[in-house]
Design an enzyme around this catalytic site. Sequence first.
Site: not given
Ligand code: NAD
Length: 298
Positions: A96, A171, A246
């Site tokens: 997102t 979204k 966010k």
């Molecule tokens: P998270 O922080 O758990 O996962 C993100 C991952 O990306 C981490 O493991 C991090 O180490 C990795 N990362 C960061 N920079 C990187 C790079 N340069 N190279 C490789 N890996 C890298 O976050 P999440 O909860 O999985 O959310 C991910 C996305 O999904 C976000 O944009 C969030 O807004 C969206 N989202 C989350 C939810 C939820 O409920 N968690 C729901 C809908 C949407």
Amino acid sequence: MTTIGFIGLGNMGGPMAANLVKAGYEVTGYDVSGRALAVFAEAGGRQAATLAQAAENVDILITMLPAGPHVKLVYQDENGVLARARKGTLLIDCSTIDVETAREVNKAASAAGFAMLDAPVSGGVGGASAGTLTFMVGGEAAAFERARPVLEKMGKTIVHAGPAGNGQAAKICNNMILGVSMIAVCEAFHLAEKLGLEAQTLFDISSKSSGQCWSLTNYCPAPGPVPAAPSNRDYKPGFTAEMMLKDLKLAQQAAHASGATTPLGAEAAALYGLLVGSGGLGGADFSVMMKYLRGATD
Ligand code: NAD
């Protein structure tokens, strides 16, 4: 067989990639976190030692990263996806992020000869694990059709929202409705409490009346009426208040950039900002607004 690269194996990306492995795809994953990589390997995925290793030689490359700057870096760095993926790889960003960055990265991908989709999701960690996410997809129709069979392994509802960036637009518009309606429902239950009206009684009436909405009937912020709602487990998430903030900020950024008038969206962003800044409530479910209105800060 279709080969898939998956970058960003966190709370969402981890279970999404695991579902692709379960569906029989060969999935090569990369994350900067060694822990996330180890969990992915346990689920049967192939670990890449570098981002380039996950991006090279795959048919489809999926990213699930925290925010716009991470997406820009992963795609546009000199050793990033656009430099290292082979031509013909379909790029799908499920993070997102802001509409502007999504369109900018899509333009850079097109210029480098790649088809790219923005495909943010709703459904949270539960939906990611169960494979029941909703995907809102922006990009060209042909790329969408190519992506659909893979997205169907991770989600239940897959919608083409229009050209590049429209997945992100859908979204943030949806989550602005959700943020505003959750505050409205919390305020109503707070007022009812002050007026001596039982939460269950208000629920019974409003859930069958014109006040009915998802925040009320699926996620009732007052404990009691909806047993599965986070309010019945001390607001354990769910979808955290920090994440709602966010998305509301992304909506405000897009409203300013496009000249849209969204006064309640602005209020909702400000109120969630106060809640998150107040102390210990940011990591709780976003329906914790109920507790915040009652005066609690942790
Ligand atoms: P998270 O922080 O758990 O996962 C993100 C991952 O990306 C981490 O493991 C991090 O180490 C990795 N990362 C960061 N920079 C990187 C790079 N340069 N190279 C490789 N890996 C890298 O976050 P999440 O909860 O999985 O959310 C991910 C996305 O999904 C976000 O944009 C969030 O807004 C969206 N989202 C989350 C939810 C939820 O409920 N968690 C729901 C809908 C949407």
